[in-house]
Scaffold this motif. Structure first.
Motif, PDB file in Angstrom:
ATOM      1  N   ASN A 261       4.978  14.255  -2.491  1.00  0.00           N
ATOM      2  CA  ASN A 261       6.208  14.252  -3.267  1.00  0.00           C
ATOM      3  C   ASN A 261       6.704  15.678  -3.430  1.00  0.00           C
ATOM      4  OD1 ASN A 261       6.194  11.473  -3.690  1.00  0.00           O
ATOM      5  ND2 ASN A 261       5.097  11.627  -5.641  1.00  0.00           N
TER       6      ASN A 261
ATOM      7  N   ASN B 237      -1.066  12.394  -1.388  1.00  0.00           N
ATOM      8  CA  ASN B 237      -2.048  11.343  -1.105  1.00  0.00           C
ATOM      9  C   ASN B 237      -2.719  11.646   0.224  1.00  0.00           C
ATOM     10  OD1 ASN B 237      -0.687   9.728  -3.296  1.00  0.00           O
ATOM     11  ND2 ASN B 237       0.939   9.691  -1.759  1.00  0.00           N
TER      12      ASN B 237
ATOM     13  N   PHE C 291      -1.042   6.056  -7.219  1.00  0.00           N
ATOM     14  CA  PHE C 291      -0.008   7.014  -6.862  1.00  0.00           C
ATOM     15  C   PHE C 291       0.410   7.825  -8.088  1.00  0.00           C
ATOM     16  CE2 PHE C 291       0.771   3.895  -3.399  1.00  0.00           C
ATOM     17  CZ  PHE C 291       0.602   4.763  -2.330  1.00  0.00           C
TER      18      PHE C 291
ATOM     19  N   LEU D 269      -5.309   9.171  -4.009  1.00  0.00           N
ATOM     20  CA  LEU D 269      -3.900   9.086  -4.357  1.00  0.00           C
ATOM     21  C   LEU D 269      -3.583   9.916  -5.591  1.00  0.00           C
ATOM     22  CD1 LEU D 269      -3.444   5.200  -3.978  1.00  0.00           C
ATOM     23  CD2 LEU D 269      -3.327   6.961  -2.199  1.00  0.00           C
ATOM     24  N   GLY D 270      -2.350  10.440  -5.628  1.00  0.00           N
ATOM     25  CA  GLY D 270      -1.889  11.165  -6.805  1.00  0.00           C
ATOM     26  C   GLY D 270      -2.603  12.467  -7.052  1.00  0.00           C
TER      27      GLY D 270
ATOM     28  N   THR E 162       6.507  10.111  -9.522  1.00  0.00           N
ATOM     29  CA  THR E 162       7.567  10.415  -8.562  1.00  0.00           C
ATOM     30  C   THR E 162       8.539  11.406  -9.192  1.00  0.00           C
ATOM     31  OG1 THR E 162       8.731   8.431  -9.323  1.00  0.00           O
ATOM     32  CG2 THR E 162       7.404   8.228  -7.342  1.00  0.00           C
TER      33      THR E 162
ATOM     34  N   ASP F 258       2.300   3.733   3.858  1.00  0.00           N
ATOM     35  CA  ASP F 258       0.841   3.625   3.702  1.00  0.00           C
ATOM     36  C   ASP F 258       0.150   4.232   4.927  1.00  0.00           C
ATOM     37  OD1 ASP F 258      -1.874   2.372   3.991  1.00  0.00           O
ATOM     38  OD2 ASP F 258      -1.287   1.422   2.108  1.00  0.00           O
TER      39      ASP F 258
ATOM     40  N   SER G 170      10.002   8.775  -2.212  1.00  0.00           N
ATOM     41  CA  SER G 170       8.726   9.292  -2.704  1.00  0.00           C
ATOM     42  C   SER G 170       7.641   8.914  -1.715  1.00  0.00           C
ATOM     43  CB  SER G 170       8.379   8.700  -4.082  1.00  0.00           C
ATOM     44  OG  SER G 170       7.932   7.360  -3.955  1.00  0.00           O
ATOM     45  N   SER G 171       6.467   9.456  -1.920  1.00  0.00           N
ATOM     46  CA  SER G 171       5.331   9.151  -1.044  1.00  0.00           C
ATOM     47  C   SER G 171       4.720   7.794  -1.340  1.00  0.00           C
ATOM     48  CB  SER G 171       4.264  10.238  -1.186  1.00  0.00           C
ATOM     49  OG  SER G 171       3.715  10.232  -2.496  1.00  0.00           O
ATOM     50  N   SER G 172       5.149   7.142  -2.420  1.00  0.00           N
ATOM     51  CA  SER G 172       4.563   5.845  -2.786  1.00  0.00           C
ATOM     52  C   SER G 172       5.317   4.662  -2.196  1.00  0.00           C
ATOM     53  CB  SER G 172       4.494   5.714  -4.314  1.00  0.00           C
ATOM     54  OG  SER G 172       5.757   5.940  -4.899  1.00  0.00           O
TER      55      SER G 172
ATOM     56  N   VAL H 111       7.467   5.986 -10.381  1.00  0.00           N
ATOM     57  CA  VAL H 111       6.209   6.111 -11.124  1.00  0.00           C
ATOM     58  C   VAL H 111       6.402   7.178 -12.190  1.00  0.00           C
ATOM     59  CG1 VAL H 111       3.734   6.592 -10.995  1.00  0.00           C
ATOM     60  CG2 VAL H 111       4.912   5.499  -9.051  1.00  0.00           C
TER      61      VAL H 111
END
Length: 484
Positions: A140, A91, A60, A28-29, A63, A125, A118-120, A82
């Protein structure tokens, strides 16, 4: 390789250490470009500076700068925030065993009107995709004026350029996670799907993906001068020049406040200011709808569709379905240039519906179903195959019905998440999620989701209500009423 129970992967930029749970490795991230700060704030994405040692990839990443959805949508569409400087991150979820660069890959581009998301978001998931053998990547990209502002002194479509940079990262690195760079499917919903339609028309995206999924988003873009108007309105609100140089000197919170004030009431139906992808002559040389109808990306397999009652996500919480008068309906139809014969066809099929519900049905088809049908009509002979779906299961929450964004948790098989329950309720059919998730899996793996590709009989796979069913030419009289 692994570090005890922690998976390690070596990318072109350095070594990543992720997490392992239930046979799924997650990272992630992960940065795919340098942080867009300072001179890069309104600049094209630049390559990540490689790092030494092992980089932790267990949370994550930041964002993009944004404001939350306004009530009551904020309760229906959670939008995590975030903090951090580098929002240009992604991710990866992958099966922990085997693969060796052979697994299909799906890259998810989130929606949110180019100002939210965002992707979070928990519903995105990717564990279920990895569980079933697909490497899932989510990313993102810059939003709002920092991603889609139009300036005389900066490149246009920065958010789209971010997406291209992320896809390039996938091309160069995904084999290290077990993914096949020759079997990449780019998928997205709403503004994510609109972005993908632009990528399908972009010469800069050639070779970056083999298949594409458009969920509830049709090809659309504005000429550069029209797209510039939102930037100019925000600059005027702030009392500064409409240049990247001037706006980069505005504190970010103040800039976001101005962006919200200018775009807060804009919509495709009512008009007003909003951020749109621009026909800039470089990333996007021409209108994407025209390009796709003329054969752009004809070699790409395409899966696309809509939800039956897209409009209810906006009309029901605002009570527009109940409040809209017949006079207001006539004015709205006149302003949006809906032909009278089209209105008559919809009204005849919906004798008990309110003016707001009638307007919503017309808006759903004008903005989404009809444009996507026209893309399908232009692609019947390939070489890429075309598949069309419609999602019709109705959420009981607030009477939202088969509204915009409802299908996402079914595709990701994440109905158990509290954020999915907020939109779909606690009793959404798991068997329908299994069917829809399985279709997306098959499409990513083979290019065939499991039903007949588009042909003159206009086959559409309907996911709910009830069991998935292939329907030929659904509501054909209404679709034909849009033809000129």
């Amino acid at each position: 390789m692994s570090d005890g129970a922690r998976p390690l992967v070596t990318t072109c930029d350095g070594v990543l250490r992720g997490s392992l749970e239930g046979g799924v490795a997650s990272f992630l991230g992960v940065p795919y470009a340098r942080a867009p700060v300072g001179p890069l704030r309104f600049g094209a994405p630049e390559a990540v500076e490689p790092w030494d040692g092992v980089r932790e990839a267990v949370a994550f990443g930041a964002t993009a700068p944004k404001r939350p959805y306004a009530p009551p949508l904020d309760a229906l569409l959670p939008d995590p925030d975030v903090e951090g400087e580098n929002c240009l991150n992604l991710n990866v979820w992958a099966p922990s065993e085997g693969g060796a660069g052979s697994r299909p890959v799906m890259v998810w581009i989130h929606g949110g009107s180019l100002v939210h998301g965002s992707s979070s978001v928990p519903v995105y998931d990717g564990a279920a995709f990895a569980r079933d053998g697909v490497v899932l990547v989510s990313l993102n990209y810059r939003l709002g004026i920092e991603g889609f502002g139009v300036f005389p002194d900066a490149p246009a479509n920065l958010g789209l350029r971010d997406q291209l940079a992320a896809l390039t990262w996938v091309r160069e690195n995904i084999a290290a996670f077990g993914g096949d760079p020759e079997r990449v499917t780019v998928s997205g919903e709403s503004a994510g799907a609109i972005s993908i339609a632009a990528l399908l028309a972009s010469p800069l995206a050639k070779g970056l993906f083999r298949r594409a999924v458009l969920q509830s988003g049709a090809p659309t873009a504005l000429p550069l001068e029209r797209a510039r108007r939102t930037t100019e309105a925000i600059a005027s609100h702030l009392g500064v020049e409409a240049t990247a140089r001037a706006l980069s000197a505005v504190p970010r919170d103040r800039l976001l406040d101005a962006q919200t004030a200018v775009t807060g009431k804009g919509s495709p139906l009512t008009g007003g200011h909003s951020f749109q992808i621009a026909i800039d002559g470089e990333v996007l040389p021409r209108d994407p709808a025209e390009a796709l109808r003329d054969g752009a990306s004809a070699e790409v397999d395409l899966l696309m569709g809509t939800n039956t009652e897209e409009y209810r996500l906006w009309f029901v919480p605002s009570r527009l379905t109940e409040r809209l008068s017949r006079l207001a309906l006539r004015v709205a139809l006149w302003r949006t240039k809906v032909p009278s014969r089209t209105t008559r066809a919809y009204r005849a099929n919906r004798p008990g519906e309110t003016p707001g519900e009638l307007l919503g049905a017309l808006a759903t088809d004008k903005l989404l179903r009809v444009p996507l049908n026209r893309v399908a009509e232009a692609r019947p002979t390939g070489p890429g195959s075309t598949y069309v779906y419609e999602f019709g299961w109705r959420s009981p929450v607030m009477g939202l019905g088969a509204c915009h964004a409802l299908e996402i948790a079914f595709v990701f098989d994440t109905l158990d998440r509290p954020e999915a329950v907020a939109l779909a309720g606690p009793d959404a059919p798991r068997e329908l999620a299994a069917a829809m998730h399985g279709a997306w899996m098959r499409f990513a793996a083979t290019g065939d989701p499991g039903w007949r590709p588009w042909d003159p009989s206009r086959p559409v796979m309907t996911f709910g209500p009830g069991a998935p069913t292939l329907v030929e030419s659904p509501r054909e009289d209404e679709r034909r009423a849009w033809d000129t």
